[in-house]
Design a protein around this motif. Structure first.
Motif, PDB file in Angstrom:
ATOM      1  N   VAL A  78    -113.934  11.829 -54.001  1.00 48.59           N
ATOM      2  CA  VAL A  78    -113.206  13.001 -54.503  1.00 48.59           C
ATOM      3  C   VAL A  78    -111.944  12.964 -53.959  1.00 48.59           C
ATOM      4  O   VAL A  78    -111.026  13.610 -54.574  1.00 48.59           O
ATOM      5  CB  VAL A  78    -114.039  14.422 -53.974  1.00 48.59           C
ATOM      6  N   ASP A  79    -111.748  12.352 -52.775  1.00 49.19           N
ATOM      7  CA  ASP A  79    -110.588  12.142 -52.457  1.00 49.19           C
ATOM      8  C   ASP A  79    -109.418  11.213 -53.315  1.00 49.19           C
ATOM      9  O   ASP A  79    -108.310  11.313 -53.207  1.00 49.19           O
ATOM     10  CB  ASP A  79    -110.491  11.179 -51.125  1.00 49.19           C
ATOM     11  N   ILE A  80    -110.162  10.547 -54.395  1.00 52.25           N
ATOM     12  CA  ILE A  80    -109.287  10.050 -55.384  1.00 52.25           C
ATOM     13  C   ILE A  80    -108.908  10.839 -56.174  1.00 52.25           C
ATOM     14  O   ILE A  80    -107.713  10.557 -57.082  1.00 52.25           O
ATOM     15  CB  ILE A  80    -110.255   8.975 -55.983  1.00 52.25           C
ATOM     16  N   LEU A  81    -109.523  12.005 -56.285  1.00 54.71           N
ATOM     17  CA  LEU A  81    -109.314  12.934 -57.671  1.00 54.71           C
ATOM     18  C   LEU A  81    -108.272  13.790 -57.326  1.00 54.71           C
ATOM     19  O   LEU A  81    -108.011  14.388 -56.089  1.00 54.71           O
ATOM     20  CB  LEU A  81    -110.650  13.400 -58.137  1.00 54.71           C
ATOM     21  N   ARG A  82    -107.388  14.583 -58.351  1.00 51.82           N
ATOM     22  CA  ARG A  82    -106.606  15.529 -58.517  1.00 51.82           C
ATOM     23  C   ARG A  82    -107.030  16.676 -58.628  1.00 51.82           C
ATOM     24  O   ARG A  82    -108.140  16.739 -59.489  1.00 51.82           O
ATOM     25  CB  ARG A  82    -105.303  15.109 -59.145  1.00 51.82           C
ATOM     26  N   LYS A  83    -106.509  18.070 -58.411  1.00 48.12           N
ATOM     27  CA  LYS A  83    -106.716  18.871 -59.031  1.00 48.12           C
ATOM     28  C   LYS A  83    -107.004  19.049 -60.584  1.00 48.12           C
ATOM     29  O   LYS A  83    -106.220  18.667 -61.170  1.00 48.12           O
ATOM     30  CB  LYS A  83    -106.017  20.347 -58.323  1.00 48.12           C
ATOM     31  N   ILE A  84    -107.894  20.022 -60.927  1.00 45.50           N
ATOM     32  CA  ILE A  84    -107.760  20.183 -62.574  1.00 45.50           C
ATOM     33  C   ILE A  84    -106.511  21.071 -62.927  1.00 45.50           C
ATOM     34  O   ILE A  84    -106.275  22.045 -62.411  1.00 45.50           O
ATOM     35  CB  ILE A  84    -108.958  21.187 -62.841  1.00 45.50           C
ATOM     36  N   PRO A  85    -105.578  20.399 -63.630  1.00 45.79           N
ATOM     37  CA  PRO A  85    -104.497  21.055 -63.876  1.00 45.79           C
ATOM     38  C   PRO A  85    -104.765  22.433 -65.067  1.00 45.79           C
ATOM     39  O   PRO A  85    -105.847  22.169 -65.761  1.00 45.79           O
ATOM     40  CB  PRO A  85    -103.710  20.249 -64.774  1.00 45.79           C
ATOM     41  N   SER A  86    -104.164  23.397 -64.858  1.00 46.77           N
ATOM     42  CA  SER A  86    -104.198  24.493 -65.896  1.00 46.77           C
ATOM     43  C   SER A  86    -103.731  24.228 -67.167  1.00 46.77           C
ATOM     44  O   SER A  86    -102.806  23.113 -67.249  1.00 46.77           O
ATOM     45  CB  SER A  86    -103.434  25.561 -65.360  1.00 46.77           C
ATOM     46  N   ARG A  87    -104.168  24.890 -68.240  1.00 43.43           N
ATOM     47  CA  ARG A  87    -103.932  24.551 -69.483  1.00 43.43           C
ATOM     48  C   ARG A  87    -103.005  25.508 -69.939  1.00 43.43           C
ATOM     49  O   ARG A  87    -103.168  26.644 -69.641  1.00 43.43           O
ATOM     50  CB  ARG A  87    -105.161  24.572 -70.611  1.00 43.43           C
ATOM     51  N   LEU A  88    -101.845  25.222 -70.647  1.00 40.05           N
ATOM     52  CA  LEU A  88    -100.979  26.307 -71.126  1.00 40.05           C
ATOM     53  C   LEU A  88    -100.856  26.381 -72.547  1.00 40.05           C
ATOM     54  O   LEU A  88    -101.113  25.402 -73.295  1.00 40.05           O
ATOM     55  CB  LEU A  88     -99.501  25.738 -70.758  1.00 40.05           C
ATOM     56  N   TYR A  89    -100.940  27.768 -73.097  1.00 42.71           N
ATOM     57  CA  TYR A  89    -100.977  28.070 -74.467  1.00 42.71           C
ATOM     58  C   TYR A  89    -100.088  29.217 -74.841  1.00 42.71           C
ATOM     59  O   TYR A  89     -99.780  29.847 -74.239  1.00 42.71           O
ATOM     60  CB  TYR A  89    -102.422  28.470 -74.909  1.00 42.71           C
ATOM     61  N   SER A  90     -99.198  28.604 -75.724  1.00 41.58           N
ATOM     62  CA  SER A  90     -98.024  29.674 -76.365  1.00 41.58           C
ATOM     63  C   SER A  90     -98.745  30.979 -76.488  1.00 41.58           C
ATOM     64  O   SER A  90     -99.736  31.144 -77.415  1.00 41.58           O
ATOM     65  CB  SER A  90     -97.719  29.025 -77.647  1.00 41.58           C
ATOM     66  N   ILE A  91     -98.246  31.965 -76.384  1.00 41.95           N
ATOM     67  CA  ILE A  91     -98.561  33.529 -76.640  1.00 41.95           C
ATOM     68  C   ILE A  91     -98.389  33.616 -78.007  1.00 41.95           C
ATOM     69  O   ILE A  91     -97.243  33.245 -78.732  1.00 41.95           O
ATOM     70  CB  ILE A  91     -97.793  34.367 -75.744  1.00 41.95           C
ATOM     71  N   ALA A  92     -99.332  34.243 -78.935  1.00 39.49           N
ATOM     72  CA  ALA A  92     -99.329  34.207 -80.314  1.00 39.49           C
ATOM     73  C   ALA A  92     -99.346  35.632 -80.548  1.00 39.49           C
ATOM     74  O   ALA A  92     -99.429  36.113 -81.475  1.00 39.49           O
ATOM     75  CB  ALA A  92    -100.247  33.835 -81.051  1.00 39.49           C
ATOM     76  N   SER A  93     -98.551  36.636 -79.630  1.00 40.44           N
ATOM     77  CA  SER A  93     -98.670  37.990 -79.823  1.00 40.44           C
ATOM     78  C   SER A  93     -97.218  38.507 -79.047  1.00 40.44           C
ATOM     79  O   SER A  93     -96.653  38.145 -78.140  1.00 40.44           O
ATOM     80  CB  SER A  93     -99.801  38.895 -79.581  1.00 40.44           C
ATOM     81  N   SER A  94     -96.822  39.665 -79.546  1.00 40.39           N
ATOM     82  CA  SER A  94     -95.619  40.490 -78.933  1.00 40.39           C
ATOM     83  C   SER A  94     -96.288  41.525 -77.957  1.00 40.39           C
ATOM     84  O   SER A  94     -97.190  42.239 -78.526  1.00 40.39           O
ATOM     85  CB  SER A  94     -94.764  41.259 -79.882  1.00 40.39           C
TER      86      SER A  94
END
Length: 594
Positions: free
Chosen positions: A373-389
């Motif tokens: 586990v020391d080899i691994l990094r955190k799961i990165p967040s995923r970014l998604y463009s907002i499709a609404s106002s």
């Protein structure tokens, strides 16, 4: 909050005095006191408090420059500027795109916060400054002390390259490092905070009382309740497949309730989702490793079962060169060694594969569960463009997410986030936060013409743009150029565009469906077909937006834009390049690419 005697270094009388004093102090006084005590400790000087002067003098000046593609660097720059200003430092904050490089000769303290874009490139706004600093025109900077905070993504080969290049070039020009450069991965909060703390400590040697703890940082800024570290659990209101029957794709339209979150966002911003790994994949990996899922491991100062760590905290689906190099220490497999020694061999292997492939292909390994586990990094967040106002949907946020699904090495693979999002049911919840993107914004002058270019889910922010303009009653020139595979099955949000065309919110639209004709037609071909009109819009002050895949679509669109400016404007290739660079500097060419 009162100071407790338990484990306290103070005696009861001192605790009593402190508890009488602390509630009476303002936030500014607490910050000053913290910094003053830190300064005294750093210099080993006796603590002497004198009455304040009638006016406070500025003790130090600092320039903070940022180069930001998606807003992370800008957000950090503005945050740190606020903290320094609260401590009586005269701070200038600027984008690298707006900062005159010749002014480097006039400043003495510089913090540079810069991201790396794509395969080692500077952000669009930073290109001109980067080129100047690496040119023969760059001045000598012996008078300057500086420090660089580099943001990047270790899954890319040229991790934090832009920050490293800037750091090395400043040093070559004679500048002195205030503190060493820090290279941050996608989960940058802690590393960035440590860098800024080190910067502050160095300042303590040069001026008085410039120190603040990380917890106070949040307090000063009035940090939002919900963030990447503390996401809001949004309820799913709708989860609709936008693609028709027979499509090669599955694109989900997700509507989430944000009632009570107090989110504030604008068209162009994104929603971050903190995903978890597939339980099936985690179980398969644990089986291949022959580790007990209940084994306790320490991950980022948290004790978890190995299964929980792999499912909820650690990235196991992306193979980067840094991860493979760390794995090398635990295997003597000859084929694995060749993977890293032969040029591009690791890239060919890593494409579409994950850690389970490595464990199955190159066993045995000599690691323990903790070493693994020391080899691994955190799961990165995923970014998604907002499709609404938010103006149109105050308590909701809409997302457009394409499900990633493919087969490699005889095994079906799913996107970490998109794979699970596709299966969400109404009433389920999703951990989210708002990610600001100040470099992808509608024009301040609402009537300014806009040209929106996107393919696939790159359509998402334009739905937010037009909802916003509709809500504000803007009837200006707005041109959408959209592409996907098939007209019948893949025309995302078709009825929305038709409604906005009818109302005048959208003035014209061109569509490219690549698989409907023998010769593949893409968005860049539609731009080329309308070259004269495109250049005319530019002369009228139009802002160009590009959203979608960087390596193919965005690169081809960029080449087409350069060619149109060269041909329609009767310019040389160098003049066209300078024209495009000027568009970027004026924020008339904005890209949200991935």
């Amino acid at each position: 909050m009162k100071l407790q005697v338990i484990n306290s270094p103070f005696n009861e009388e001192q605790v009593k005095l402190l508890n009488e004093l602390l509630p009476q102090l303002t936030l500014e006084q607490k910050i000053w006191l913290n910094g003053y005590l830190s300064a005294a400790q750093a210099t080993q000087e006796p603590i002497v408090v004198t009455a304040p002067a009638t006016t406070q003098s500025i003790t130090k000046t600092m320039t903070i420059l940022y180069g930001s593609q998606t807003g992370n660097s800008q957000g950090l720059a503005e945050k740190y500027a606020s903290l320094l200003e609260a401590q009586n430092v005269d701070v200038t904050v600027s984008s690298l795109g707006k900062f005159k490089a010749s002014n480097l000769k006039k400043i003495t303290n510089l913090l540079l916060i810069v991201s790396t874009h794509g395969e080692g490139d500077p952000p669009d706004q930073a290109i001109q400054f980067y080129e100047f600093l690496h040119s023969k025109r760059a001045p000598k900077l012996e008078h300057l002390q500086y420090s660089v905070l580099a943001l990047g993504d270790s899954s890319y080969e040229f991790f934090c390259k832009t920050g490293k290049d800037f750091d090395e070039q400043f040093a070559k020009l004679g500048a002195t490092r205030m503190v060493p450069r820090t290279d941050c991965d996608v989960d940058y909060d802690d590393a960035a905070a440590q860098w800024f703390s080190a910067v502050q400590q160095e300042f303590l040697k040069q001026a008085t009382a410039i120190s603040v703890t990380s917890t106070e940082s949040d307090e000063i800024l009035g940090a939002t309740t919900y963030s990447r570290k503390n996401p809001f659990y949004a309820e799913v209101l709708e989860n609709i497949n936008l693609n028709g029957r027979g499509s090669n794709k599955e694109t989900r339209h997700l509507e989430l309730s944000i009632e009570g979150a107090n989110f504030q966002f604008e068209p162009g911003d994104s929603i971050g989702i903190q995903p978890e790994n597939s339980e099936l994949l985690v179980d398969a990996l644990l089986g291949a490793l022959q580790f007990d899922p209940a084994t306790e491991v320490t991950v980022f100062d948290e004790i978890l079962s190995l299964k929980n760590a792999l499912q909820k905290r650690l990235e196991i689906t992306v193979l980067s060169k840094p991860v493979l190099e760390k794995i090398k220490a635990y295997t003597e497999h000859n084929e694995f060694s060749r993977l890293l020694e032969e040029p591009n061999a690791w890239k060919d292997y890593a494409k579409g594969r994950d850690l389970l492939d490595v464990v199955e292909d190159f066993a045995p390994f000599t690691w323990s569960a903790q070493q693994f586990v020391d080899i691994l990094r955190k799961i990165p967040s995923r970014l998604y463009s907002i499709a609404s106002s938010q103006l149109a949907n105050n308590d909701e946020v809409h997302l457009t997410i394409s499900k990633v699904s493919y087969e490699t090495n005889g095994r079906q693979r799913l996107g970490v986030c998109s794979g699970s999002v596709a299966d969400l049911q109404i009433g389920d919840t999703l951990p989210i936060y708002v990610h600001k993107n100040p470099n992808f914004r509608l024009p301040e002058q609402k009537e300014t013409p806009i040209i929106m270019i996107g393919a696939g889910t790159g359509i998402a922010p334009y739905r937010a743009f037009l909802e916003e303009r509709e809500e504000l009653g803007v009837v200006g020139k707005a041109w959408l150029i959209f592409g996907d595979q098939h007209f019948v099955t893949d025309f995302l949000y078709q009825t929305d565009w038709q409604r906005w065309l009818a109302s005048g919110t959208l003035s014209q639209m061109h569509i490219a469906f690549s698989r409907d004709t023998d010769k593949k037609i893409y968005v860049q071909h539609k731009i080329e077909e309308n070259a004269a009109n495109f250049y005319e819009w530019l002369e009228q002050g139009a802002v160009i937006y590009v959203c979608g895949d960087e390596k193919s679509m965005a690169a081809d669109v960029d080449a087409t834009i350069h060619r149109i400016i060269e041909q329609q404007g009767q310019k040389s290739s160098e003049q066209a390049k300078a024209f495009v660079q000027e568009l970027k500097q004026q924020k008339r060419y904005q890209r949200d690419v991935y």
